[in-house]
Scaffold this active site. Structure first.
Site, short mmCIF file in Angstrom:
data_model
loop_
_atom_site.label_atom_id
_atom_site.label_comp_id
_atom_site.label_asym_id
_atom_site.label_seq_id
_atom_site.Cartn_x
_atom_site.Cartn_y
_atom_site.Cartn_z
N ASP A 343 -24.17 -33.29 10.19
CA ASP A 343 -24.16 -34.71 10.51
C ASP A 343 -23.16 -35.40 9.58
O ASP A 343 -23.52 -36.11 8.67
CB ASP A 343 -25.55 -35.33 10.35
CG ASP A 343 -25.57 -36.81 10.71
OD1 ASP A 343 -24.66 -37.22 11.46
OD2 ASP A 343 -26.46 -37.53 10.26
N LYS A 344 -21.89 -35.12 9.80
CA LYS A 344 -20.82 -35.73 9.02
C LYS A 344 -19.67 -36.02 9.96
O LYS A 344 -18.72 -35.25 10.07
CB LYS A 344 -20.38 -34.77 7.90
CG LYS A 344 -21.20 -34.90 6.63
CD LYS A 344 -20.94 -36.22 5.95
CE LYS A 344 -21.67 -36.33 4.62
NZ LYS A 344 -21.43 -37.64 4.00
#
Length: 385
Positions: A343-344
């Site tokens: 989740d970047k």
């Protein structure tokens, strides 16, 4: 506002990107004593091997093999003797004894090869450790050397490490922030990729937190220092990286736990392999050959070489690619990972999402085309990828 340590990526990996290694790093690595001795042993071993295989007289390759034993074996022998003085049986000493035993029964080539392999493993471990230190030095380069401190009389340029909590510093566009703190005046956008890994600059207004080593892109900021430079987020990350090189993976801890007992047992077994046939009437040379062969095969060099050197090399390689591993435990666990959730946006992903389906709620009262039009209107002016 959460701290940078709360914003960092998944446990075990951090996002700072070390600066490229400076020129001459290879020269520094070759200057390591372990690397020099290992290269010398290898340089002597190769011509000796060629002469031995070609059937040259012993006086041509004998001195070369002797030099291999000296250059590659003196350091492990010294470490082993130090351990023996403390009443522990070190694997270094076992390797040297096995190599000398091989030479004693006429297997000079095998003993020299064992010495070269063991010297090379020590050199690889030293080089991996040095590269990890280079990654740490690259991180330290992110912090500026000086900062502009505001005083009652105006501005003064001071070393960044002399800043103290409560000082107010001026950060102009394009400058790196000298310490962790909070914006008290001004507004701008700060590139925090070195700390959080986020690819887009973060907007900063009065009250927002900023971190040492990040770059102010637009607008002048006045920042009140909240942490001593030695306790900044960047300094803590550097400390974690340094500690990572000293940690030990579970496999290594297990091997170190059984290594001493295994070594003692192997020596006892070697003595039995030598003494029992000798007592039963076997020729001395045959008994010695059998015992030395057993010692060479049973020596735990392969187990020792398969633990820390590969982990150190992996950690150093990760550091050169911008990934900082917090411990050898984490690196070893990566080998057991079957699936990863990221989740970047824009850092670990492409940052270019696309619409695959439009599914309005059954009772929402909007058809798919209308819903897509509204979403596109909201997204059109957004800066988020």
């Amino acid at each position: 506002m959460p701290s940078a340590l709360d914003q960092r990526p998944a446990p075990g990996l951090t996002g700072p990107r070390p600066s490229p290694a400076p020129p001459g790093r290879r020269t520094r690595l070759l200057a390591l004593p372990e690397a020099r001795w290992a290269l010398a042993a290898l340089a002597l071993f190769l011509p000796a091997l060629a002469l031995h295989l070609l059937g040259a007289p012993a006086w041509t390759w004998g001195p070369l093999f002797t030099a291999v034993y000296v250059t590659g074996g003196w350091e492990p022998a010294l470490e082993g003797l130090r351990a023996a003085r403390e009443r522990t049986l070190d694997v270094d000493l076992l390797m040297v004894v096995a190599a000398l035993g091989a030479a004693a029964i006429g297997q000079v080539l095998d003993g020299a090869l064992l010495i070269v392999i063991f010297a090379a493993s020590g050199a690889l471990e030293a080089v991996a450790t040095a590269r990890t230190a280079d990654s740490v030095r690259g991180l330290l380069d992110l912090a500026p050397d000086t900062a502009t401190r505001l005083t009652d009389g105006g501005e003064e340029t001071v070393p960044a490490d002399r800043l103290a909590p409560g000082d107010v510093i001026l950060v102009r566009p394009g400058e790196r922030i000298g310490a962790d703190g909070r914006v008290v005046a001004g507004a701008g956008e700060v590139d925090q990729a070195t700390i959080t890994g986020e690819p887009l600059p973060a907007a900063k207004d009065p009250g927002d937190e900023v971190f040492a080593g990040t770059v102010n892109g637009t607008g002048a900021l006045r920042v009140r220092v909240e942490r001593d430079p030695s306790d900044s987020v960047l300094a803590r990350i550097v400390k974690m990286v340094e500690e990572a090189a000293e940690t030990k993976a579970p496999t290594q801890l297990f091997i170190e736990k059984v290594e001493q007992r295994y070594s003692v047992g192997m020596v006892a077994a070697t003595v039995l392999v030598f003494a029992v046939p000798l007592l039963l009437g076997t020729d001395l040379r045959d008994a010695l050959l059998r015992a030395m062969t057993f010692m060479i095969v049973a020596s735990p060099c392969a187990i020792v070489l398969a633990t820390m050197p590969p982990l150190l090399s992996a950690m150093a390689n990760a550091g050169r690619h911008g990934i900082l591993v917090k411990s050898a435990v984490v690196m070893e666990r990566l080998g057991q990972v079957d699936a990863v959730a990221l989740d970047k946006t824009g850092t670990l992903t492409q940052g270019a999402p696309r619409v695959t389906d439009v599914r309005p709620l059954p009772d929402g009262g909007a058809d798919p085309d209308e819903l897509l039009r509204l979403a596109a209107a909201a997204e059109h002016a957004s800066e988020h990828p």
